[in-house]
Write an enzyme that holds these catalytic residues in place. Structure first.
Site, PDB file in Angstrom:
ATOM      1  N   CYS A  38       0.861  -1.189   0.000  1.00  0.00           N
ATOM      2  CA  CYS A  38       0.000   0.000   0.000  1.00  0.00           C
ATOM      3  C   CYS A  38       0.894   1.235   0.000  1.00  0.00           C
ATOM      4  O   CYS A  38       1.645   1.466  -0.937  1.00  0.00           O
ATOM      5  CB  CYS A  38      -0.978  -0.028   1.171  1.00  0.00           C
ATOM      6  SG  CYS A  38      -0.208  -0.081   2.816  1.00  0.00           S
ATOM      7  N   ARG A  75      -2.385  -0.708   5.383  1.00  0.00           N
ATOM      8  CA  ARG A  75      -3.540  -1.272   4.685  1.00  0.00           C
ATOM      9  C   ARG A  75      -3.217  -2.647   4.121  1.00  0.00           C
ATOM     10  O   ARG A  75      -4.072  -3.537   4.090  1.00  0.00           O
ATOM     11  CB  ARG A  75      -3.989  -0.316   3.572  1.00  0.00           C
ATOM     12  CG  ARG A  75      -4.690   0.924   4.067  1.00  0.00           C
ATOM     13  CD  ARG A  75      -4.972   1.913   2.949  1.00  0.00           C
ATOM     14  NE  ARG A  75      -3.772   2.624   2.528  1.00  0.00           N
ATOM     15  CZ  ARG A  75      -3.738   3.517   1.543  1.00  0.00           C
ATOM     16  NH1 ARG A  75      -4.846   3.799   0.871  1.00  0.00           N
ATOM     17  NH2 ARG A  75      -2.611   4.134   1.232  1.00  0.00           N
TER      18      ARG A  75
END
EC number: 2.8.1.1
Length: 296
Positions: free
Chosen positions: A245, A250
């Site tokens: 990410c 994430r």
């Protein structure tokens, strides 16, 4: 001694249901010996305005990252953190946080680097706990431990570096879990984090765009195993997938989905992610909605 697995039918279809707990399970086990609850949020002020009773705060930035080198803390530092938070090696650790467990999954991934035997996520995280009007507390637990052992971090099984990504381009699945605007190159940073802008926008060639939020429903709970399998149906049992990410938070969430909910082997998180890649000289970058081809 680890606490029992949550028997909820809502978790039973996942590959490793022992890595998740429901709010009902956690509420029932509050205060029981052998349970350690950790809150880890992007907004580090949330803990102070109310948290799950008995939870301790782990700040993803100041507690889990080395203060000088861009890397994670050492085994000695992790043991010290666990002792300061009153967490024993044989405790069942349940982690939760804001934003559907972005940072909680990141913390769980770091705990896994140190091989903590039993670490789980609260399905739905902080927001669902509050939405269900469950108990919160302002009290900060006053507990310490002196017994957590020093365990050397083991990066290789679940962590990827830039050279690892370069080595698998076009041969193994690569998944970009950022927003579509970040993936296509429309922006160089997340809208609420302009200070984290990078020099180049776009994505790593051959990476598929599957934003992390596609794995959760409106309540913040993980989607069913059937829905998740359809989302990642291109991954075969022999694949060694890498996810990334912006800084790895994430993609830790997607790593959790692939590893623990779907049971995909050999998944690694490239935590250097776009912050490293988008600022590195002479690495391939492509823009637009197409994954792009392997550079010649």
């Amino acid at each position: 001694m680890p606490l029992p697995t949550d028997p909820s039918p809502s978790l039973s279809a996942y590959a490793h249901p022992e890595r998740l707990v429901t709010g009902d399970w956690l509420y029932f086990h509050l205060g029981k010996p052998g349970l350690a609850i950790v809150e880890s949020d992007e907004n580090v002020l949330l803990y102070d305005v109310g948290h799950i009773p008995g939870a301790v705060k782990v700040d993803w930035h100041t507690d889990l990252n080395d203060p000088k080198v861009r890397d994670y803390i050492t085994g000695e530092q992790f043991a010290d953190l666990m002792n300061r938070k009153g967490i024993a090696r044989d405790d069942t650790v349940v982690i939760y946080g804001d934003k559907s467990n972005w940072w909680a999954a990141y913390a769980l991934w770091v705990f896994t680097l140190f091989g903590h035997p039993d670490v789980r996520l609260l399905n739905g995280g902080r927001d669902l706990w509050l939405a269900e009007r469950r108990d919160t507390s302002l009290a900060v637990p006053n507990k310490t431990s002196t017994s957590y052992p020093v365990v050397n971090r083991n990066d290789a099984p679940i962590r990827a570096f830039k050279d690892d990504v370069l080595a698998i381009l076009g041969t193994q699945p690569l998944i970009d879990v950022r927003s579509l605007d970040e993936y296509t190159g429309k922006c160089t940073e997340m809208p609420d984090s302009p200070e984290e802008s990078v020099l180049r926008a776009g994505h790593i060639p051959t990476a598929r765009s599957i934003p992390w939020e596609m794995t959760v429903d409106k309540s913040g709970r993980f989607r069913s195993s059937e829905e998740l399998e359809r989302l990642y149906d291109f991954i075969t049992p022999n694949d060694k997938t890498i996810v990334y990410c912006r800084i790895g938070e994430r993609s830790s969430h997607t790593w959790f989905v692939l590893t623990h909910l779907l049971g995909k082997p050999g998944v690694r998180n490239y935590d250097g992610s776009w912050t490293e890649w988008g600022n590195t000289v002479r690495v391939p970058i492509t823009a637009g909605e197409s994954p792009g081809a392997v550079p010649v």
